[in-house]
Design an enzyme around this catalytic site. Structure first.
Site, PDB file in Angstrom:
ATOM      1  CD  GLN A 104      -6.643  -4.385   4.124  1.00  0.00           C
ATOM      2  OE1 GLN A 104      -7.639  -5.063   4.408  1.00  0.00           O
ATOM      3  NE2 GLN A 104      -6.749  -3.105   3.814  1.00  0.00           N
TER       4      GLN A 104
ATOM      5  CB  CYS B 280      -3.738   3.368  -1.499  1.00  0.00           C
ATOM      6  SG  CYS B 280      -4.910   4.672  -1.175  1.00  0.00           S
TER       7      CYS B 280
ATOM      8  CG  HIS C  18      -1.909   0.973   1.409  1.00  0.00           C
ATOM      9  ND1 HIS C  18      -1.648   2.273   1.777  1.00  0.00           N
ATOM     10  CD2 HIS C  18      -3.257   0.892   1.260  1.00  0.00           C
ATOM     11  CE1 HIS C  18      -2.792   2.938   1.839  1.00  0.00           C
ATOM     12  NE2 HIS C  18      -3.788   2.131   1.525  1.00  0.00           N
TER      13      HIS C  18
ATOM     14  CE  LYS D  57      -7.072   0.085   6.293  1.00  0.00           C
ATOM     15  NZ  LYS D  57      -7.838   0.628   5.180  1.00  0.00           N
TER      16      LYS D  57
ATOM     17  CG  ASP E 244       0.520  -2.261   6.112  1.00  0.00           C
ATOM     18  OD1 ASP E 244      -0.320  -2.247   7.037  1.00  0.00           O
ATOM     19  OD2 ASP E 244       0.296  -1.800   4.988  1.00  0.00           O
TER      20      ASP E 244
END
Lengths: 401, 139
Positions: free
Chosen positions: A194, A357, A114, A217, A191
């Site tokens: 997600q 993104c 991302h 999220k 990261d």
């Protein structure tokens, strides 16, 4: 076809919401937690000696302990609250990477990142004279282990990787990659935007040096995020933002900083956001990740098998479902994704269209843009059916065959 | 609602090929894009004196952006530059909902069909891309 969660998400009555990778909806429990804080406990945390401030501090610090347990951090002092995953990653780039990356060093990231885990590394590479290298994907969309092995070297100082691609939904074996990156002395930055909402994450098991994610999220509110960092690394870093609440002693010309984690939390913090994240974690724990994964896998498998029956659908990263969360990225032949999203929207189905993104990944896939449907545990088979029915209308509306 | 947007006319302009080409020695050329969604066009105009003697474009994007560009190219080809600028302003005013009188919009020919886009805020930038790019090019 109602499920037991829908009563907690009134917003879902009127829409088939399939943009959960962008942000999830919030259950009433989370909304009430925010309301409860502002109604009963609003005060500036860490400052006052009066009861309200003590209560606000307790809400904020209890959330920190809950988050530490949720991702299995060794200590709650390794949990820094930020605005979102992007700010968490920026904190690492500015406070850690700029101080530790030298000219000639290499930063290794993946083409599936991302922008939040990509643009910062361009900045670090450029300002330090380091080289930014990319690991590309195999034909099935998974990270190429061969490419990783070829590009990792003793020059690699930073290895930054997403645990799950926000476009392909594929789960990277971070534990395995991190072990190899550590062998060459690289620092591993993950990261988790997600992954934390959808699968059980254990930062110690992954052996991530830094790990970032966003509350919004995973049922929490916008404007609240988390950075996990190993204590010895955080302790040796300079603050990211300077100001109130992150200090020990301030003199006219010099300041000493507070202990972890406060050193990295300047200014009044988002206690309402912390209350929300606390309620969100309770909600997720009450379902359990085994159940969340089971529900999402069922929806994803059904959606993909039905989409594969339509000759005009092109799917990305949808071959191997074992290694995948509920993200289905696709295109409809001869129709631009934005037109697809508009036509689905008119039928009450919300999907994302665009570059998500992740422009370098779009280039790698040779796509200008794609459509993305992403599921969460509150979605139903009926949602997928409505989505599929809407998809079948698209080419008709566009006057194609 | 959808039928008002994805009309036959839009489909025709979206799929039309005649105006998708490059010019030899264009007088003016300008690239326009919507970074958030990837619509990306390049306009090429040939001007002699104060007249647009030819115009064309290349690019990719959603049906609305591509159809709107195609309509603009057809409308502006052969026009005087000052008239073309005035028509671009008229189109942008229409999309903003500032001009609603159909008789005033007749001058826009096929492009007047995009009037309803003003009811779809998310797609306004698709419809206006070519026209903003033209404005930038002729500033």
């Amino acid at each position: 076809m109602a499920n037991k969660f829908l009563a907690d998400f009134p917003i879902l009555e009127n829409v088939v919401y399939l943009d959960n990778s962008a942000t999830t909806q919030k259950p009433l429990q989370v909304i009430k937690a925010v309301e409860n804080f502002y109604k009963k406990f609003n005060a500036n945390p860490h400052r006052g000696v009066y009861n309200l401030s003590i209560q606000a501090t307790k809400i904020y610090e209890d959330t920190r302990r809950k988050v530490a347990k949720f991702i299995n951090a060794k200590s709650s002092s390794e949990i820094i609250f930020t605005k979102n995953a992007t700010e968490s990653l920026n904190l690492v780039a500015y406070s850690f990477a700029l101080a530790n990356v030298q000219a000639g060093d290499e930063i290794l990231i993946t083409i599936a990142e991302h922008h939040s885990n990509l643009v910062i590394w361009q900045m670090v590479a450029k300002s330090k004279g380091a080289t930014l290298k990319y690991i590309y994907l195999d034909a099935d969309g998974n990270l190429s282990e061969k490419d990783f092995a070829e590009k990792l070297s003793s020059r690699t100082k930073i290895f930054a990787v997403t645990q799950i691609s926000n476009v392909l939904g594929l789960i990277n074996n971070v534990k395995k990659f991190a072990a190899k990156a550590h062998e060459v002395g690289a620092t591993v930055i993950v990261d988790g935007a997600q992954s934390v909402p959808h699968i059980k994450v254990d930062v110690q098991d992954l052996d991530a040096d830094f790990f970032a994610f966003s509350a919004h999220k995973m049922l929490g509110t916008m404007g609240f995020g988390v950075l996990y960092g190993k204590k010895n690394l955080l302790e040796n870093m300079q603050p990211f933002l300077r100001g109130g609440d992150m200090i020990e002693y301030v003199e006219e010309q010099a300041t000493t900083f507070a202990e972890l984690p406060n050193k990295f939390e300047a200014g009044t913090q988002n206690v309402g956001g912390a209350a929300a994240l606390s309620a969100a974690i309770d909600y997720l724990n009450s379902i359990g990740f085994a159940e969340i994964e089971r529900i999402e896998k069922k929806l994803t498998t059904y959606a993909i098998s039905e989409l594969k029956k339509l000759s005009y659908i092109e799917l990305y990263g949808c071959e191997n479902l074992n290694n995948k969360i509920g993200i289905v990225t696709f295109n409809i032949a001869e129709v631009h994704p934005h037109d697809v999203a508009t036509i689905l929207d008119a039928q009450g189905v919300a999907v994302r269209a665009g570059h998500h993104c992740a422009q370098p990944l779009m280039n790698f896939l040779n796509q200008n843009a794609t459509c993305r449907a992403s599921f969460y545990f509150y979605n139903t088979k009926a949602d997928v059916e409505k989505f599929l029915d809407a998809i079948k209308q698209v080419r008709k509306v566009m006057h194609i065959a | 609602m959808l039928e008002d947007i994805y009309t036959e006319l839009i489909a025709e302009h979206n799929q039309a090929k005649e105006n998708r080409r490059t010019l030899e020695n264009p007088t003016l050329t300008e690239r326009g894009h919507n970074p958030s969604c990837g619509d990306d066009i390049t306009l090429e105009f040939k001007i002699e004196g104060d007249k647009i003697i030819d115009a064309a474009f290349v690019g990719q994007g959603c049906a609305i952006s591509q159809a709107s560009t195609d309509m603009m190219i057809e409308l502006l080809r052969g026009k005087k530059l000052d008239d073309a600028k005035r028509l671009a302003e008229l189109f942008l005013a229409m999309i903003k909902g500032e001009v609603t009188d159909d008789s005033e919009l007749e001058e826009l020919e096929d492009a007047a069909a995009l009037k309803n886009i003003c009811n779809m805020p998310a797609r306004v930038k698709c419809a206006t891309l070519a026209w903003h790019t033209f404005k930038t090019m002729t500033k």
